[in-house]
Structure formats: structure tokens, C-alpha cells
Scaffold this motif. Structure first.
Motif, short mmCIF file in Angstrom:
data_model
loop_
_atom_site.label_atom_id
_atom_site.label_comp_id
_atom_site.label_asym_id
_atom_site.label_seq_id
_atom_site.Cartn_x
_atom_site.Cartn_y
_atom_site.Cartn_z
N LYS A 181 24.91 -55.93 -35.81
CA LYS A 181 26.19 -55.27 -35.63
C LYS A 181 26.84 -55.74 -34.34
N LEU A 182 28.02 -55.24 -34.11
CA LEU A 182 28.75 -55.55 -32.89
C LEU A 182 28.32 -54.62 -31.76
N GLY A 183 27.93 -55.20 -30.64
CA GLY A 183 27.68 -54.40 -29.47
C GLY A 183 29.00 -54.08 -28.77
N ILE A 193 24.33 -57.25 -31.53
CA ILE A 193 23.07 -56.57 -31.25
C ILE A 193 22.52 -56.05 -32.57
N MET A 194 21.21 -55.97 -32.68
CA MET A 194 20.62 -55.38 -33.86
C MET A 194 20.69 -53.86 -33.74
N VAL A 195 20.93 -53.20 -34.85
CA VAL A 195 20.90 -51.74 -34.83
C VAL A 195 19.54 -51.26 -34.33
N VAL A 456 21.01 -65.40 -33.78
CA VAL A 456 20.59 -66.13 -32.59
C VAL A 456 21.16 -65.47 -31.34
N LEU A 457 22.36 -64.91 -31.48
CA LEU A 457 23.05 -64.35 -30.32
C LEU A 457 22.43 -63.05 -29.80
#
Length: 465
Positions: A181-183, A193-195, A456-457
Motif C-alpha cells: 500500500k501507499l505509506g 509499505i506493506m500493510v 522492492v521499494l
């Protein structure tokens, strides 16, 4: 309704025959008629525990007749078991550093012990509330010792509640580990960022709270029982002082230790500020988590809507179909209450004067209220919110792909200024960053895909290298 007449230094009073308390309690009921909460019953029971311990020790030391001690012990156990709860109605907000509460316990135990010995309530020539039940004690060592014992019990329970919350957050960390998701920073688009990573951060914060609160019990184990009025121990023998600590260890199962300087423990309440401060830290984390969950759940159409909180009740009397995040709102309000209690504890502890703090009743009420509230609220938060949170993976992906923040991955390749211009163009033309990069042939499509892989980000390093 019959009455008995009791007398103290201020005069005589009629006391209902049906009650176990006496004239001191009656005056406190009249003086502190606030219509507010009465003294915490768990504190009452731990004061009774001290009365039981004192009777055991005084009997062993041959200072108290065996039959009187036996009656006092039985009466104390009845208070501990909750059989006489209706006899403790004094307001939690009372003057006198807890004297009214101590006397309430003394009188109830006394009159019940008199009955056990075959007498009638008020026949204090059989057993006396001060000469016998309060023997070798003062409110000023009984009350703070009982408060420490009660607080330890509740801290242990709270620590378990926090552990369960931590465990559920860690489960969500694993469950959502592959949902990207979007941080956001300062409520604006940031990096992916991952939830699961978000829930992992919550779990780490709660883990710190769990450890701090678990450890703070050690600060409460030092007690001043036997210090009597100001900590000097007048009217309590050295044998009593050492023996009652041992008996309390046996009765509670706690590692209670006799203070090596009871004068300090009698007059200084900073340990309660320390405990409350850790409850405040926990509350801060709970409020933060609550705020995050409510933001991420916002919607269902006009908000972020990246997670879905459990629906537990209808949310509006005028807007059909509306469901509000009430459990998350509840935990935040409890956190705010605990922070308010912390302020009261801080002010009360700072307001002690010379050899005693007169405001320990406010400290006791506020601290025990915080401990109880947090444990109950965390259990509800865990069961009715955290366990059944779902993630809206499609919304998470959509919001991420439309974000301009993904340009950050290319800064090492095209520089900050060029990246800023691409962001401005993306916003102006309502296109994604990837679309602009491909249109302008900034890098090869393959390289762009490699660099901007959102999975990757979420990891350390320079993407594409």
C-alpha cells in the motif's frame, strides 16, 4: 430500625444496628457525601489482608489474645471474599490520607469479629477497632502498602492483556505481509509499505509497553508497613515489622520487601507517578493506533478505505447504512482518560507535605481506575476490532499506483530536480509517474519497471541496482 450509640472525641452518634461500620465511617459518609465513586473494593480487600496479617503476627507475638486474633482473621477473610462489600460506601475522594478508609475496614472487621465471639455490634470492650484490629499499624503505612499490593495485582493482569494485544497485532503483521500500500507522512503520499509492516510497527510499540509495565511491578514491592505514622515505626516492634512483611509475602505470593527507609516510602509517592507514566505511554500508543485505524478505514467511498474495521453497531440516527469505528474511538477515549488520571496523580504526588501525602486517596483512585480501564478496554479492542480487521487490497494497490511518491525511486538515476518536474507534470496531466516516464523515454521501459517495482521499494537499498 434500631440504633446503637457510639462515641468519639467529637461526641456521640446514632449508628444503625444493621451496619457493621461505626462512628468514624458514619462521619466520613456525611462529610464526603459527593455522590461519586466509592473506594475501590480491591483496595478495601487488600487493606483487610493487612489486618489479617497483623492479627497473625500480633497473636504469634502474644500481643493479641488467640480468640480475638482468630475472630479478626475470620472477619478479615470475609471482607477479602467480598461478603461485606455493601459496608464500604465512602467516597474515593476523601480528606485524611485514607484514614476514613482504614477506619471503615477496622470497624467492619471489628463488629463482625465481635459477632463471631458472641457479642453485639458496638461492644468494643470485646474487640476494639484501634486497640486490636489496628494494633501496631497506622493508616499511613497500611494504606500505601495495600495500594501497592492492589496495583501489583492489576499490573499483572494488565500485562497479560497487553501480551494478547501484541500477539494479535503480530498475527496481522503476518496475515498482511504481502499486501502493499501507499505509506503516508504528514497525511501526504510517501513511499510504499506493506500493510503487514504497519501492523508490525504497532506490535513493536505495544511490546515495549508490555515489557515496561511488566518490569514496573518491581518498583511497587518495597513497602512501609510497620513504619506506622511517619515511618519511624513508633508503637510497632522490630519483630512485628519483620514478621508482617514475611506474612504478607506468604499471603500474596508477591516478592514484597520491607523498605530500608520507611520514612521515604511514607512521605514520597513518586513511584506511583512512575507507574502512571508508563500507563500514559501505553495510552499514547493506543491512541496513535486508533487514529491510524480510523483514517485507513475511512470511507467507504469518500475516504482512504484501505482497511475494513469490524462493523459492531449502526452509526447514525439520521444517515441510513452508516457504520462508525466505535471500538477504535472507545480505546482512544480510554487513553485520554488515563492521561487525565496521570495528571491527577502527578499533581497529588507533588502536593505532599513534610512527613505525609494527604492526597493518596486521589492517587489510589486514579491509578487503580487507569489499570482497570486499560485492561478491560484492551480486551474489547482486541476482541471486537483487531482480531477481525480486513484489508482492501484493491484500494491499497490503486492508491499506490496513482501516487507521485513513486518517483523517489528514480532520484538516484535522474536527480531530485528532474524528478520534481515529472511529479508536477503527473499532477497537472492527471497521469501516473510511470506513464510520464515512458512518454518521455526517461529510461527504458524494462528499467522503469525494475526500478519502480513497489515490492522492492519496501526494502533497504537502491532499486534497480
Amino acid at each position: 430500625m434500631g440504633f446503637r450509640v457510639e462515641e468519639d472525641l467529637l461526641g456521640k452518634k446514632n449508628i444503625e444496628d444493621s451496619v457493621y461500620f461505626g462512628i468514624n465511617t458514619q462521619r466520613a459518609l456525611e462529610n464526603f457525601d459527593l455522590g461519586s465513586k466509592s473506594v475501590n473494593l480491591d483496595l478495601i480487600k487488600d487493606i483487610a489482608l493487612i489486618k489479617k496479617a497483623a492479627a497473625i503476627v500480633n497473636s504469634n507475638l502474644k500481643e493479641l489474645a488467640e480468640d480475638k486474633a482468630h475472630a479478626i482473621i475470620i472477619a478479615s477473610e470475609e471482607v477479602i471474599d467480598g461478603k461485606l462489600d455493601d459496608q464500604f460506601k465512602i467516597s474515593a475522594f476523601q480528606g485524611g490520607a485514607g484514614t476514613s478508609t482504614n477506619m471503615n475496614v477496622n470497624e467492619v472487621i471489628t463488629n463482625r469479629a465481635i459477632e463471631i465471639l458472641g457479642g453485639k455490634r458496638g461492644e468494643y470492650n470485646i474487640i476494639h477497632p484501634l486497640n486490636n484490629v489496628n494494633m501496631s499499624q497506622s493508616t499511613n503505612d497500611v494504606y500505601p502498602t495495600a495500594l501497592r499490593i492492589t496495583a501489583i495485582r492489576k499490573i499483572r493482569k494488565l500485562s497479560s492483556c497487553i501480551a494478547e494485544l501484541q500477539e494479535e497485532l503480530q498475527k496481522k503483521e503476518n496475515e498482511f505481509s504481502d499486501v502493499i500500500k501507499l505509506g503516508r507522512t504528514q497525511l501526504m503520499d510517501a513511499l510504499p509499505i506493506m500493510v503487514g509492516q504497519e501492523f508490525g510497527a504497532y506490535a513493536k510499540a505495544i511490546a515495549r509497553d508490555r515489557w515496561r509495565i511488566y518490569k514496573v511491578e518491581e518498583r511497587l514491592r518495597e513497602v512501609n508497613i510497620g513504619g506506622t505514622a511517619i515511618g519511624t515505626g513508633l508503637n510497632a516492634t522490630n519483630k512485628f515489622i519483620y514478621m508482617i512483611t514475611d506474612v504478607l509475602q506468604d499471603l500474596t505470593g508477591f516478592g514484597i520487601a520491607r523498605s530500608d527507609y520507611p520514612i521515604d516510602v511514607t512521605q514520597n509517592c513518586d513511584v506511583f507517578v512512575e507507574v502512571s507514566g508508563l500507563l500514559k505511554s501505553l495510552s499514547v500508543n493506543l491512541i496513535k493506533i486508533s487514529n491510524d485505524l480510523r483514517l485507513l478505514n475511512s470511507g467507504p467511498r469518500g475516504g482512504i478505505s484501505e482497511i475494513v474495521l469490524p462493523e459492531v453497531q449502526a452509526g447514525s440516527t439520521i444517515m441510513p447504512g452508516k457504520v462508525n469505528p466505535v471500538i477504535a474511538e472507545m480505546i482512544a477515549q480510554v487513553g485520554m482518560r488515563v492521561i487525565a488520571n496521570d495528571t491527577a496523580i502527578t499533581m497529588a504526588s507533588a502536593s505532599g507535605q513534610l512527613e505525609l501525602n494527604a492526597f493518596t486517596p486521589l492517587i489510589a483512585e486514579s491509578l487503580l481506575d487507569s489499570l482497570e480501564l486499560l485492561c478491560r478496554a484492551i480486551n474489547v479492542f482486541n476482541e471486537k476490532c483487531i482480531k477481525d480487521i480486513k484489508v482492501n487490497a484493491a484500494n491499497c494497490r490503486k492508491n499506490l499506483e496513482r501516487s507521485t511518491s513513486l518517483i523517489t525511486a528514480l532520484v538516484k538515476y535522474i536527480g531530485y530536480d528532474t524528478a520534481s518536474k515529472i511529479v508536477q507534470k503527473s499532477i497537472k496531466e492527471d497521469k501516473t509517474i510511470k506513464e510520464i516516464l515512458i512518454e518521455e523515454n526517461t529510461l527504458s521501459r524494462e528499467k522503469i519497471e525494475e526500478i519502480m517495482n513497489p515490492f522492492v521499494l519496501t526494502k533497504p537499498g537502491i532499486p534497480g541496482k
